[in-house]
Design a protein around this motif. Structure first.
Motif, PDB file in Angstrom:
ATOM      1  N   UNK A   1       0.649  -0.885   0.049  1.00 52.54           N
ATOM      2  CA  UNK A   1      -0.066  -0.180   0.283  1.00 52.54           C
ATOM      3  C   UNK A   1       1.165   0.881   0.523  1.00 52.54           C
ATOM      4  N   UNK A   2       0.534   2.384  -0.683  1.00 53.60           N
ATOM      5  CA  UNK A   2       1.283   3.852  -0.520  1.00 53.60           C
ATOM      6  C   UNK A   2       0.116   4.681   0.446  1.00 53.60           C
ATOM      7  N   UNK A   3       0.931   4.865   1.212  1.00 54.25           N
ATOM      8  CA  UNK A   3       0.886   6.376   2.069  1.00 54.25           C
ATOM      9  C   UNK A   3       1.190   7.684   1.645  1.00 54.25           C
ATOM     10  N   UNK A   4       0.353   8.540   1.412  1.00 54.29           N
ATOM     11  CA  UNK A   4       0.789   9.797   0.779  1.00 54.29           C
ATOM     12  C   UNK A   4       0.263  10.865   1.970  1.00 54.29           C
ATOM     13  N   UNK A   5       1.555  11.941   2.229  1.00 49.14           N
ATOM     14  CA  UNK A   5       0.785  11.951   3.728  1.00 49.14           C
ATOM     15  C   UNK A   5       0.940  13.708   3.312  1.00 49.14           C
ATOM     16  N   UNK A   6       0.340  14.855   4.272  1.00 47.48           N
ATOM     17  CA  UNK A   6       0.853  16.201   3.898  1.00 47.48           C
ATOM     18  C   UNK A   6      -0.050  16.639   5.739  1.00 47.48           C
ATOM     19  N   UNK A   7       1.491  17.405   5.765  1.00 46.85           N
ATOM     20  CA  UNK A   7       0.849  18.119   7.058  1.00 46.85           C
ATOM     21  C   UNK A   7       0.985  19.630   6.987  1.00 46.85           C
ATOM     22  N   UNK A   8      -0.141  19.951   7.744  1.00 48.92           N
ATOM     23  CA  UNK A   8      -0.453  21.375   7.416  1.00 48.92           C
ATOM     24  C   UNK A   8      -0.490  22.618   8.600  1.00 48.92           C
ATOM     25  N   UNK A   9       0.164  23.783   9.385  1.00 49.21           N
ATOM     26  CA  UNK A   9      -0.042  24.469  10.283  1.00 49.21           C
ATOM     27  C   UNK A   9      -0.469  25.957  10.337  1.00 49.21           C
TER      28      UNK A   9
END
Length: 341
Positions: free
Chosen positions: A107-115
Motif C-alpha cells: 500500500x502507498x501512504x501519501x501524507x501532507x501536514x499543515x500548520x
C-alpha cells in the motif's frame, strides 16, 4: 473540440470550451465541480477532463505529485477523478467478508501536514503488506514511521513562551493532517485521517507535544486508526522551555492501530481494517463540511474505552472475591476435617 448539438439549450454552449475549462471550471472545488457536471451532457464532458481533477488533487494533497502516486492513479478507472472521489470524503469503515483476502502488495501512504494552512511536511511511503520473510509483517505489531528516529523536520513554528496550555490548544486547532492510503492493485484510495486533530497533550517522558488524529472503527471489533504527530524542540535544547520558548521541530509522524484495550494490533488484523476503510462507503458530505466529526467520534470512543475498563475492573474484582471466598471455604473445610478426626 467540436460543439455539436449540446442538450437543454444550455447557455454555456454559446461559450468556447476553452473559456469554460480555463476561466470557469478551474475556479470550482471538487464537490461543486461534481454538481456542475450533472447539469448537462455538454458540461459533463468538460468536467471530466483529467487535467481539472489532477489540479484539484495536487492542490489539496501536494504529495500526490510523487511519481509512485501518479503511476498508481493512472490505473484508476477514471484517473484523478476516481482518486478524488475516493479521497475527498470521509470513509465509513466496512468490515470485509471473511472470504476477502487482505491486499497482498504494498500500500502507498501519501501524507501532507499543515500548520495554519501552510504545508510544513509532505511524504510518500510504500508500505509492504506481504508476509515477506517468515511472515514477520503479519505477525508483528503494525506501525508505520515516516521520520527516521535520528532526524527531525524543521518548521517555522515557535513556542513563544508563557502559557503552555494555551499554546497546546492553539497547536491542536492549527494542525491539519491528510493521510491518503492507496491500494494500486484494487485501484482504491481513502483519506484515513480525521483531518483535524482530536487531542493534543504533552508526553511527560519525552517532553514532546503529541498531536493525535484518529479514525474510529466499530462493528465486529472496536479499534482506532491513530496517526500521531510528535513535536519537540530543536536539537540545541532538550525540551520546550515554558518561560523562554523556542523553535519547534516535527520529530515523529506515525500510524498505528489500537484495540479498545490500547494494545497495538498486528499486521494481519491492521491490514484488514485498512482494507475496510478503502472499500467502505463515502459520506455524503464532503471532507471540509464535517469539521469536528473526527473529534466527536474520538471522544465517544474514549468514553467507550473508559466504560470498558470499568466493567473489566468490576469483573476482575468479582472474580477475586469469588476466589477469596473459595479459598477461605477450603481453608475452613480443611481445618474442620483435621479437628474432627
Amino acid at each position: 473540440m467540436a460543439h455539436g448539438d449540446y442538450s437543454n439549450g444550455d447557455s454555456f454552449s454559446t461559450l468556447h470550451p476553452d473559456i469554460i475549462q480555463t476561466q470557469i471550471l478551474t475556479r470550482l472545488d471538487g464537490p461543486t465541480l461534481t454538481s456542475t457536471a450533472s447539469t448537462s451532457s455538454y458540461i459533463h464532458t468538460l468536467c471530466t477532463e483529467q487535467k481539472l481533477w489532477q489540479e484539484l488533487s495536487t492542490a489539496a494533497w501536494p504529495s500526490v505529485n510523487d511519481p509512485r502516486v501518479v503511476k498508481a492513479i493512472s490505473s484508476f478507472p477514471s484517473g484523478y477523478r476516481s482518486f478524488f472521489a475516493d479521497s475527498y470524503p470521509f470513509s465509513e469503515h466496512t468490515w470485509p467478508s471473511e472470504k476477502d483476502d487482505p491486499p497482498t502488495t504494498g500500500l502507498i501512504s501519501a501524507v501532507d501536514l499543515y500548520y495554519r494552512g501552510e504545508l510544513i511536511y509532505s511524504k510518500v511511503q510504500e508500505m509492504e503488506t506481504e508476509s515477506g520473510k517468515g511472515g514477520w509483517f503479519l505477525s508483528t505489531p503494525f506501525r508505520v514511521d515516516l521520520i527516521d528516529p535520528k532526524e527531525s523536520v524543521e518548521t517555522r513554528i515557535r513556542y513563544p513562551g508563557g502559557d503552555y496550555e494555551a499554546w497546546v490548544r492553539d497547536m491542536e486547532e492549527s494542525m491539519k493532517l491528510n493521510w491518503i492510503l492507496i491500494d494500486p492493485v484494487k485501484k482504491r484510495a481513502a483519506n484515513i485521517s480525521s483531518r483535524d486533530a482530536v487531542s493534543a497533550k504533552r508526553n511527560w517522558l519525552t517532553g514532546d507535544l503529541e498531536i493525535r488524529f484518529s479514525t474510529v472503527v466499530t462493528g465486529k471489533r472496536a479499534a482506532e486508526v491513530a496517526m500521531v504527530l510528535s513535536c519537540g524542540s530543536a536539537e540545541t535544547w532538550k525540551e520546550v522551555d515554558e518561560e523562554v520558548g523556542g523553535e519547534v521541530h516535527v520529530r515523529e509522524v506515525r500510524l498505528g492501530i489500537e484495540d479498545i484495550e490500547g494494545k497495538c494490533l498486528k499486521g494481519r488484523e491492521s491490514v484488514v481494517i485498512l482494507q475496510g476503510l478503502l472499500e467502505g462507503k463515502r459520506s455524503r458530505k464532503d471532507g471540509c463540511g464535517e469539521q469536528g466529526r473526527g473529534k466527536g467520534k474520538y471522544e465517544e470512543y474514549v468514553e467507550m474505552k473508559t466504560e470498558w475498563r470499568k466493567k473489566k475492573e468490576r469483573r476482575e474484582k468479582f472474580q477475586d472475591t469469588i476466589f477469596m471466598i473459595f479459598g477461605f471455604s477450603l481453608f475452613v473445610l480443611l481445618w474442620s476435617f483435621i479437628l474432627l478426626r
